[in-house]
Design an enzyme around this catalytic site. Structure first.
Site, PDB file in Angstrom:
ATOM      1  N   TYR A 130     -77.748  47.547 -47.749  1.00  0.00           N
ATOM      2  CA  TYR A 130     -79.152  47.932 -47.591  1.00  0.00           C
ATOM      3  C   TYR A 130     -80.051  46.703 -47.633  1.00  0.00           C
ATOM      4  O   TYR A 130     -81.070  46.635 -46.941  1.00  0.00           O
ATOM      5  CB  TYR A 130     -79.558  48.920 -48.685  1.00  0.00           C
ATOM      6  CG  TYR A 130     -79.034  50.308 -48.460  1.00  0.00           C
ATOM      7  CD1 TYR A 130     -79.808  51.284 -47.837  1.00  0.00           C
ATOM      8  CD2 TYR A 130     -77.755  50.672 -48.887  1.00  0.00           C
ATOM      9  CE1 TYR A 130     -79.327  52.562 -47.628  1.00  0.00           C
ATOM     10  CE2 TYR A 130     -77.260  51.938 -48.681  1.00  0.00           C
ATOM     11  CZ  TYR A 130     -78.048  52.893 -48.047  1.00  0.00           C
ATOM     12  OH  TYR A 130     -77.557  54.157 -47.830  1.00  0.00           O
ATOM     13  N   CYS A 157     -74.894  60.876 -47.196  1.00  0.00           N
ATOM     14  CA  CYS A 157     -75.369  59.877 -48.146  1.00  0.00           C
ATOM     15  C   CYS A 157     -74.217  59.275 -48.951  1.00  0.00           C
ATOM     16  O   CYS A 157     -73.436  60.013 -49.551  1.00  0.00           O
ATOM     17  CB  CYS A 157     -76.383  60.528 -49.088  1.00  0.00           C
ATOM     18  SG  CYS A 157     -76.904  59.477 -50.453  1.00  0.00           S
TER      19      CYS A 157
END
Length: 344
Positions: free
Chosen positions: A181, A50
């Site tokens: 994103y 992450c």
């Protein structure tokens, strides 16, 4: 609406929107604090895959807090419920004794309604999550844990440039960290194209900024560099293809590519990066983007170890300080998961 990896949502036809409601409790170095600074009391849960968690791994190492705040590392994938400790023996975190990070959230909030995210800090005695507010976590590692920083630790929040740095970090977050994103989870062609243009416009701005300075704020590293690095190091392995951020690769930006290599080769940055876990996470977890779950073999990562030439701009990563020592035993990235494996 479909839930994504950070508890955020994208509605068909709409722009990606990130849920930014995190547990805002802080660990403070002051009398009477609910969560006081106390060596050995807290465990940082941070998945290498992450980018938001990778920040905390870098900062913890740069500041030398490994012996003060322990580290639990979930595996690279998770299901709809939670990150799991599938890399540990029997799939259980050896300190917290739990199989899922969700258990620490539920220990404090039995009906916790949001995504179970990393990084998170857990209070070991109670087994309860303290916070998952990722930007505040790294800021507090610098400010609240200062008494326990290693000798020679860098000042990642220099007071003389703090206002400018915070403005730049907001730009990096909205346009780059979150921008990739916004491309990858766009709900329409129009939303994707708008996100694509925003992202590369921002990268062009940063490319120009880095033409005359070695790091974002000048001659030494700051928190701003940590926050940009974790997106750049994932750009070619993941975002270029998986999120369709493909106007050009990172390697096509002269200054950003040199800058990223400079950081990667700096102790505390590249030695926290696990390229295998990064690719597994995005390509396996994002079933809506990659329904086959096939993880690509490329790209060639050996370029991360090539000379970057950024020394010509002056300065040094740690300023008047020093680099951290070797990676703590047990926290090493497996060699076969690193750029070195491609260079062999």
């Amino acid at each position: 609406m479909a839930e994504t990896t950070k508890g955020s949502y994208v509605e068909p036809g709409a722009e990606f929107t990130r849920d930014t409601n995190y547990i805002e409790d802080r660990i403070l170095d002051e009398a009477g604090a609910r969560w006081p600074v106390e060596p050995g009391r807290y465990r940082l849960i941070a998945a290498r895959a992450c980018p938001w968690a990778n920040r905390s791994l870098i900062v913890r190492r740069l500041l030398g807090l490994e012996d003060v705040i322990s580290l639990g590392m979930p595996g690279p994938t998770h299901d709809a419920r939670s990150w799991t400790f599938d890399l540990d023996p029997d799939g259980v975190d050896p300190v917290l004794g739990i199989e899922r990070l969700q258990q620490a959230f539920f220990a404090r909030f039995p009906d916790y309604p949001r995504g179970i995210t990393v990084p998170a800090i857990v209070d070991i005695p109670s087994g309860q999550v303290v916070t998952n507010d990722f930007p505040q976590i790294t800021e507090d590692l610098s400010s609240q844990w200062r008494r326990f920083h290693r000798e020679g630790a860098p000042d990642l929040w220099p007071e003389d440039t703090r206002e400018e740095m915070e403005e730049l970090m907001r730009f990096v977050y909205t346009e780059v960290n979150n921008g990739v994103y916004r491309c990858g989870f766009a709900g329409s062609q129009e939303a994707y194209e708008s996100a694509f243009d925003r992202l590369f416009s921002a990268l062009d701005v940063l490319e120009e900024r880095l033409e005359s300075r070695r790091f974002l704020m000048g001659g030494s590293i700051t928190e701003a560099d940590v926050r940009l690095f974790t997106t750049l190091v994932r750009f070619d392995p993941v975002y270029f293809g998986h999120f369709k951020c493909n106007r050009q690769s990172l390697t096509d930006f002269e200054n950003l590519w040199g800058y990223a290599r400079d950081l990667f080769q700096t102790p505390g940055f590249g030695d926290t990066v696990d390229f295998v876990q990064i690719k597994q996470h995005y390509y396996i977890v994002h079933e809506d983007v990659n329904p086959t779950g096939i993880v690509p073999q490329g790209p060639d990562l050996s370029g991360w170890l090539t000379p970057h030439g950024r020394e010509a701009l002056g300065g040094s990563p740690f300023g008047t300080g020093s680099a951290p020592g070797p990676v703590r035993p047990g926290e090493e990235v497996p060699r076969e998961h690193t750029a070195a494996a491609w260079a062999d």
